[in-house]
Design an enzyme around this catalytic site. Structure first.
Site, PDB file in Angstrom:
ATOM      1  CG  ASP A  67      -8.874-102.766 133.698  1.00 24.61           C
ATOM      2  OD1 ASP A  67      -9.942-102.152 133.856  1.00 24.61           O
ATOM      3  OD2 ASP A  67      -8.309-102.857 132.603  1.00 24.61           O
ATOM      4  CG  ASN A 136      -0.532-100.334 124.314  1.00 27.58           C
ATOM      5  OD1 ASN A 136      -1.682-100.752 124.379  1.00 27.58           O
ATOM      6  ND2 ASN A 136       0.212-100.131 125.382  1.00 27.58           N
ATOM      7  CG  HIS A 138      -3.913-101.889 126.748  1.00 26.30           C
ATOM      8  ND1 HIS A 138      -3.318-100.744 127.248  1.00 26.30           N
ATOM      9  CD2 HIS A 138      -5.234-101.586 126.676  1.00 26.30           C
ATOM     10  CE1 HIS A 138      -4.235 -99.823 127.458  1.00 26.30           C
ATOM     11  NE2 HIS A 138      -5.401-100.305 127.112  1.00 26.30           N
ATOM     12  CD  GLU A 143      -0.229-101.182 129.019  1.00 24.99           C
ATOM     13  OE1 GLU A 143      -0.580-101.350 127.828  1.00 24.99           O
ATOM     14  OE2 GLU A 143      -0.441-100.125 129.640  1.00 24.99           O
TER      15      GLU A 143
HETATM   16  C1  F6R Z   1     -10.527-100.543 130.555  1.00 26.59           C
HETATM   17  C2  F6R Z   1      -9.524-101.349 129.902  1.00 26.59           C
HETATM   18  C3  F6R Z   1      -8.724-100.862 128.757  1.00 26.59           C
HETATM   19  C4  F6R Z   1      -9.520-100.005 127.781  1.00 26.59           C
HETATM   20  C5  F6R Z   1      -8.600 -99.474 126.689  1.00 26.59           C
HETATM   21  C6  F6R Z   1      -9.324 -98.560 125.735  1.00 26.59           C
HETATM   22  O1  F6R Z   1     -11.151-101.275 131.580  1.00 26.59           O
HETATM   23  O2  F6R Z   1      -9.300-102.443 130.342  1.00 26.59           O
HETATM   24  O3  F6R Z   1      -8.191-101.974 128.069  1.00 26.59           O
HETATM   25  O4  F6R Z   1     -10.555-100.752 127.226  1.00 26.59           O
HETATM   26  O5  F6R Z   1      -7.545 -98.778 127.270  1.00 26.59           O
HETATM   27  O6  F6R Z   1      -9.708 -97.413 126.418  1.00 26.59           O
HETATM   28  P1  F6R Z   1     -10.734 -96.377 125.759  1.00 26.59           P
HETATM   29  O7  F6R Z   1     -11.992 -97.127 125.579  1.00 26.59           O
HETATM   30  O8  F6R Z   1     -10.894 -95.294 126.795  1.00 26.59           O
HETATM   31  O9  F6R Z   1     -10.117 -95.941 124.499  1.00 26.59           O
END
Ligand code: F6R
Length: 266
Positions: A67, A136, A138, A143
């Site tokens: 993303d 959450n 995702h 989301e």
């Molecule tokens: C990042 C992504 C998100 C993260 C998630 C966890 O490219 O797609 O799904 O993997 O938000 O973020 P961290 O690792 O910073 O806790």
């Protein structure tokens, strides 16, 4: 689904790096899907360390980001393109052209999303997708209540995700509101999926993803449909799993098999 629990956050990086390195050893031209954020950094740095030590060649990989934020100028230090330039392109010795990121700075985001899907297909699809998980549930920026068959598209970040990611920005309101993200359907097409999670804050999302039900409320639960999904968790992130649903693998899961070997439950 295979769930590996290791003692510490640092062990998550090494254990997951072992799995990625094994895939690359089999196929140096592996197409890797790469998450950003804090969870996979240990993997990326461990692979860089092995490359620097001469035991791993990473220069033939092609990488696709999961993303990118919408609204950040190209080259913005908090963009995922900049993150991947630092953590992967430079430290793995990959030309930037082999690290693809959704072009979320373009005026026509629907076209950028469509072309990203086409680029993944033209590369032969993603062999191994590395994922983190949001508090959450995702994955990517899909989301809660995302369609379980969604494709790469523009999506809004939830208030929870913007609050969680404020730590990467100067001010909470500087966190972008939208992103271009691979969809859940896109992620499910990867041939192998490796999700890493560390810390107690991820424990509820991990338990919902692993033990279900499969529901749009927890997008990561869709990975229960994936035939080759592995979760590597530290003790804290595994803390809300029902005891007995997972197998401890490090230092020794007691069955003589190396980490990453399928468990009977997978
Ligand atoms: C990042 C992504 C998100 C993260 C998630 C966890 O490219 O797609 O799904 O993997 O938000 O973020 P961290 O690792 O910073 O806790």
């Amino acid at each position: 689904m295979d769930v590996l629990v290791v003692p510490t956050a640092a062990d998550v990086g090494t254990c997951a790096a072992d799995l990625v390195a094994a895939r690359i050893a089999e196929e140096p031209r592996t197409v890797l899907g790469v998450a950003t954020g804090s969870s996979p950094v240990g993997i990326y740095r461990e692979l860089a360390r092995r490359r620097a030590g001469g035991s791993l060649e990473l220069g033939h990989l092609t990488c696709f980001a999961l993303d990118e934020y919408v609204g950040l100028a190209p080259g913005h230090p908090r963009s995922y393109a900049a993150y991947l330039e630092r953590e992967i392109a430079r430290s793995w010795g990959l030309p930037s052209s082999q690290v693809r990121v959704p072009e979320a700075f373009r005026p026509d985001l629907d076209a950028a999303a469509e072309e990203y899907e086409q680029a993944i297909a033209a590369a032969g699809g993603i062999d191994l997708q590395i994922l983190g998980i949001g508090t959450n549930g995702h994955i990517g920026f899909n989301e809660p209540i995302s369609s379980l068959s969604s494709r790469t598209r523009v999506a809004a970040l939830s208030a929870q995700t913007r609050a969680d990611n404020a730590r990467f920005f100067d001010r909470p309101d500087a966190v972008p509101t939208h992103c271009l993200t691979q969809g859940l359907g896109t992620i499910l097409e990867a041939r192998q999926v490796l999700l890493v999670a560390q810390g107690r804050r991820k424990a509820a999302a991990v338990a919902a993803a692993v033990e279900g039900p499969v529901a749009a409320r927890c997008p990561a639960s869709v990975l229960q449909f994936h035939p080759r999904a592995t979760f590597v968790l530290d003790e804290a992130a595994a803390g809300e799993l029902t005891p007995g649903t997972c197998r401890r693998t490090v230092p020794d899961r007691g069955d003589g098999l190396p980490p990453g070997s399928p468990s009977p439950a997978s």
